[in-house]
Motif scaffolding. Structure first.
Motif, mmCIF file in Angstrom:
data_model
loop_
_atom_site.group_PDB
_atom_site.id
_atom_site.type_symbol
_atom_site.label_atom_id
_atom_site.label_comp_id
_atom_site.label_asym_id
_atom_site.label_seq_id
_atom_site.Cartn_x
_atom_site.Cartn_y
_atom_site.Cartn_z
ATOM 1 N N GLN A 8 0.831 -1.201 0.000
ATOM 2 C CA GLN A 8 0.000 0.000 0.000
ATOM 3 C C GLN A 8 0.866 1.252 0.000
ATOM 4 O OE1 GLN A 8 -3.397 0.230 -0.317
ATOM 5 N NE2 GLN A 8 -2.900 2.371 -0.627
ATOM 6 N N ALA A 58 2.392 1.606 -3.405
ATOM 7 C CA ALA A 58 1.393 2.075 -4.360
ATOM 8 C C ALA A 58 1.121 3.570 -4.174
ATOM 9 C CB ALA A 58 0.098 1.278 -4.203
ATOM 10 N N ASP A 59 1.012 4.007 -2.927
ATOM 11 C CA ASP A 59 0.768 5.427 -2.657
ATOM 12 C C ASP A 59 1.930 6.290 -3.135
ATOM 13 O OD1 ASP A 59 -1.625 4.730 -1.505
ATOM 14 O OD2 ASP A 59 -0.900 4.904 0.564
ATOM 15 N N THR A 72 4.157 5.516 -5.451
ATOM 16 C CA THR A 72 4.201 5.458 -6.912
ATOM 17 C C THR A 72 3.154 6.385 -7.516
ATOM 18 O OG1 THR A 72 4.953 3.173 -6.816
ATOM 19 C CG2 THR A 72 4.021 3.911 -8.904
ATOM 20 N N ARG A 73 1.963 6.355 -6.954
ATOM 21 C CA ARG A 73 0.890 7.217 -7.445
ATOM 22 C C ARG A 73 1.271 8.690 -7.285
ATOM 23 N NH1 ARG A 73 -2.624 5.361 -4.301
ATOM 24 N NH2 ARG A 73 -3.118 3.557 -5.554
ATOM 25 N N ALA A 74 1.835 9.036 -6.143
ATOM 26 C CA ALA A 74 2.237 10.423 -5.897
ATOM 27 C C ALA A 74 3.341 10.841 -6.868
ATOM 28 C CB ALA A 74 2.711 10.594 -4.453
ATOM 29 N N ARG A 129 3.961 9.553 -9.849
ATOM 30 C CA ARG A 129 3.358 9.644 -11.182
ATOM 31 C C ARG A 129 2.592 10.962 -11.339
ATOM 32 N NH1 ARG A 129 -0.704 5.398 -11.750
ATOM 33 N NH2 ARG A 129 0.879 4.361 -10.562
ATOM 34 N N ASN A 130 1.871 11.356 -10.308
ATOM 35 C CA ASN A 130 1.130 12.619 -10.369
ATOM 36 C C ASN A 130 2.076 13.818 -10.474
ATOM 37 O OD1 ASN A 130 -1.319 11.323 -10.273
ATOM 38 N ND2 ASN A 130 -1.543 11.545 -8.069
ATOM 39 N N SER A 185 3.479 13.826 -14.034
ATOM 40 C CA SER A 185 2.440 14.289 -14.962
ATOM 41 C C SER A 185 2.261 15.798 -14.869
ATOM 42 C CB SER A 185 1.108 13.598 -14.662
ATOM 43 O OG SER A 185 1.212 12.223 -14.908
#
Length: 117
Positions: A79, A82-83, A85-87, A89-90, A93
């Motif tokens: 988790q 994943a958090d 990685t998501r941060a 990626r954001n 972007s």
């Protein structure tokens, strides 16, 4: 601290401790490499070798209440990963969008090759 905050701190501390010892739990790891990894872990985390040995022993014997079972930690680690990685990626972007901001007019002026139409 409230009970909820204490529980959250305990979980975070347990995850941190598991992160310190997880690479050392590999049964295929030879003794020399394990010693080297222990030294690196103690330096990186600012703890003594004795403390790291206690974390390992507590985990292996399952007597250490702050080092719960591996499924819990893997779930927490996944988790957290994943958090993060998501941060990341954001953030990437957002940087790309910032760099592309204002390029619409200039892009339209670039002649297009017939083979790409």
């Amino acid at each position: 601290m409230e009970a909820k905050e204490v529980k959250k701190w305990q979980d975070e501390e347990a995850l941190k401790r598991y992160g310190m010892i997880a690479p050392l739990l590999d049964p295929e790891l030879d003794g020399g490499k394990r010693r080297q990894m222990r030294e690196e872990a103690t330096e990186r985390n600012g703890i003594s070798k004795r403390t790291l040995y206690r974390y390992e022993k507590g985990y292996r014997e399952e007597h250490h209440s702050s080092l719960k079972n591996v499924k819990y930690y893997r779930k927490m680690s996944n988790q957290t990963l994943a958090d993060e990685t998501r941060a990341a990626r954001n953030r990437i972007s957002q940087k790309i969008l910032e760099c592309l901001d204002g390029w619409e007019e200039e892009y339209e002026q670039i002649p297009q090759d017939d083979c790409f139409k």
